[in-house]
Design a protein around this motif. Structure first.
Motif, mmCIF file in Angstrom:
data_model
loop_
_atom_site.group_PDB
_atom_site.id
_atom_site.type_symbol
_atom_site.label_atom_id
_atom_site.label_comp_id
_atom_site.label_asym_id
_atom_site.label_seq_id
_atom_site.Cartn_x
_atom_site.Cartn_y
_atom_site.Cartn_z
ATOM 1 N N TYR A 5 -50.550 -121.568 -2.152
ATOM 2 C CA TYR A 5 -49.406 -121.173 -1.338
ATOM 3 C C TYR A 5 -49.512 -121.795 0.036
ATOM 4 O O TYR A 5 -50.592 -122.068 0.540
ATOM 5 C CB TYR A 5 -49.288 -119.647 -1.230
ATOM 6 C CG TYR A 5 -50.555 -118.947 -0.818
ATOM 7 C CD1 TYR A 5 -50.757 -118.563 0.499
ATOM 8 C CD2 TYR A 5 -51.552 -118.678 -1.741
ATOM 9 C CE1 TYR A 5 -51.921 -117.920 0.882
ATOM 10 C CE2 TYR A 5 -52.718 -118.041 -1.373
ATOM 11 C CZ TYR A 5 -52.887 -117.655 -0.061
ATOM 12 O OH TYR A 5 -54.050 -117.022 0.318
ATOM 13 N N GLU A 6 -48.330 -122.060 0.585
ATOM 14 C CA GLU A 6 -48.192 -122.606 1.926
ATOM 15 C C GLU A 6 -47.137 -121.789 2.650
ATOM 16 O O GLU A 6 -46.363 -121.063 2.015
ATOM 17 C CB GLU A 6 -47.753 -124.067 1.872
ATOM 18 C CG GLU A 6 -48.741 -124.982 1.198
ATOM 19 C CD GLU A 6 -48.298 -126.439 1.226
ATOM 20 O OE1 GLU A 6 -47.140 -126.729 1.600
ATOM 21 O OE2 GLU A 6 -49.122 -127.284 0.883
ATOM 22 N N ILE A 7 -47.077 -121.948 3.957
ATOM 23 C CA ILE A 7 -46.074 -121.232 4.733
ATOM 24 C C ILE A 7 -45.603 -122.113 5.874
ATOM 25 O O ILE A 7 -46.383 -122.914 6.409
ATOM 26 C CB ILE A 7 -46.622 -119.885 5.244
ATOM 27 C CG1 ILE A 7 -45.481 -119.007 5.780
ATOM 28 C CG2 ILE A 7 -47.761 -120.088 6.247
ATOM 29 C CD1 ILE A 7 -45.845 -117.542 5.907
ATOM 30 N N GLY A 8 -44.333 -121.982 6.228
ATOM 31 C CA GLY A 8 -43.805 -122.793 7.308
ATOM 32 C C GLY A 8 -42.631 -122.135 7.997
ATOM 33 O O GLY A 8 -42.102 -121.120 7.539
ATOM 34 N N ILE A 9 -42.225 -122.748 9.108
ATOM 35 C CA ILE A 9 -41.136 -122.223 9.930
ATOM 36 C C ILE A 9 -40.055 -123.298 10.082
ATOM 37 O O ILE A 9 -40.351 -124.445 10.416
ATOM 38 C CB ILE A 9 -41.636 -121.795 11.320
ATOM 39 C CG1 ILE A 9 -42.811 -120.822 11.215
ATOM 40 C CG2 ILE A 9 -40.492 -121.159 12.119
ATOM 41 C CD1 ILE A 9 -43.451 -120.482 12.562
ATOM 42 N N PHE A 10 -38.816 -122.885 9.865
ATOM 43 C CA PHE A 10 -37.657 -123.750 10.026
ATOM 44 C C PHE A 10 -37.140 -123.624 11.458
ATOM 45 O O PHE A 10 -36.760 -122.541 11.889
ATOM 46 C CB PHE A 10 -36.570 -123.323 9.028
ATOM 47 C CG PHE A 10 -35.318 -124.133 9.086
ATOM 48 C CD1 PHE A 10 -35.237 -125.353 8.440
ATOM 49 C CD2 PHE A 10 -34.215 -123.676 9.779
ATOM 50 C CE1 PHE A 10 -34.073 -126.099 8.482
ATOM 51 C CE2 PHE A 10 -33.043 -124.416 9.831
ATOM 52 C CZ PHE A 10 -32.979 -125.636 9.179
ATOM 53 N N HIS A 11 -37.166 -124.725 12.198
ATOM 54 C CA HIS A 11 -36.655 -124.789 13.576
ATOM 55 C C HIS A 11 -37.251 -123.723 14.492
ATOM 56 O O HIS A 11 -36.527 -123.034 15.222
ATOM 57 C CB HIS A 11 -35.119 -124.696 13.596
ATOM 58 C CG HIS A 11 -34.469 -125.935 13.106
ATOM 59 N ND1 HIS A 11 -33.607 -126.660 13.873
ATOM 60 C CD2 HIS A 11 -34.556 -126.590 11.932
ATOM 61 C CE1 HIS A 11 -33.187 -127.710 13.184
ATOM 62 N NE2 HIS A 11 -33.757 -127.680 12.008
ATOM 63 N N THR A 12 -38.563 -123.623 14.484
ATOM 64 C CA THR A 12 -39.205 -122.618 15.325
ATOM 65 C C THR A 12 -38.921 -122.870 16.796
ATOM 66 O O THR A 12 -38.686 -123.999 17.220
ATOM 67 C CB THR A 12 -40.712 -122.547 15.056
ATOM 68 O OG1 THR A 12 -41.239 -121.425 15.730
ATOM 69 C CG2 THR A 12 -41.419 -123.806 15.499
ATOM 70 N N LYS A 13 -38.952 -121.806 17.546
ATOM 71 C CA LYS A 13 -38.593 -121.866 18.962
ATOM 72 C C LYS A 13 -39.818 -122.022 19.869
ATOM 73 O O LYS A 13 -39.725 -122.651 20.920
ATOM 74 C CB LYS A 13 -37.843 -120.576 19.299
ATOM 75 C CG LYS A 13 -37.178 -120.540 20.625
ATOM 76 C CD LYS A 13 -36.345 -119.268 20.720
ATOM 77 C CE LYS A 13 -35.898 -119.004 22.124
ATOM 78 N NZ LYS A 13 -35.157 -117.751 22.228
#
Length: 181
Positions: A5-13
């Motif tokens: 599993y991986e995790i990520g953020i879309f357009h993080t601030k």
């Protein structure tokens, strides 16, 4: 549960949230972390030097991310209105995607997710993005279907409301966990 599993953020601030999520991903055994739409350097708060232990990739666009998504990985959006995390069965191979701190995941991105999971709360179900990601990974690692019903002595279960007097009474008088297994 095996798998990856991986995790990520879309357009993080904020870069701080990327650093916090990166460290949590490392601590909870993720295969990698990613961002879509912005780059970040090593974080000053990275006392574990996670950059040498877990990769972080950056994708300029969502389409670039999709083109490089791991084979057989289920794309799980983390957003309000999805399946409650307490009831969610994590896929064997998963890529978890969180939205920006101020806007979440846009509808067109949510539509491309294979599953959507949400976090419950006693008050407002809106968490800091790094905290939300950490909770999802923690759930994956420690609350698999075989041990999802682990309870505190006194009968509290994760599906019980935290605002009931019985639960507060249980927490005040019982401090040991029943074994999970």
């Amino acid at each position: 549960m095996s798998g990856y599993y991986e995790i990520g953020i879309f357009h993080t601030k904020t870069a701080q949230n990327v650093g916090t999520l990166w460290r949590s991903a490392y601590q909870l055994g993720a295969a990698g972390i990613f961002t879509i739409g912005r780059r970040y350097d090593r974080m000053a708060s990275d006392t574990y030097n996670v950059a040498n232990n877990i990769p972080m990739r950056h994708y300029e666009t969502f389409d670039e991310f999709i083109a490089n998504r791991p084979v057989n990985a289920v794309l799980v959006g983390v957003e309000m209105g999805g399946e409650p995390l307490a009831e969610f069965v994590h896929p064997r191979n998963a890529v978890y995607l969180l939205g920006a701190e101020d806007h979440g995941l846009p509808p067109d991105i949510l539509a491309k997710c294979n599953k959507v999971v949400s976090l419950q709360a006693v008050r407002q179900p809106s968490y800091n993005v790094a905290v939300a990601g950490s909770l999802v990974l923690y759930s994956r690692v420690f609350y698999t279907p075989s041990n999802k019903t682990c309870t505190r002595q006194g009968g509290f279960s994760p599906s019980q409301s935290l605002s009931t007097p019985e639960v507060f009474s249980t927490f005040e008088h019982e401090s040991t966990l029943t074994p999970c297994g």
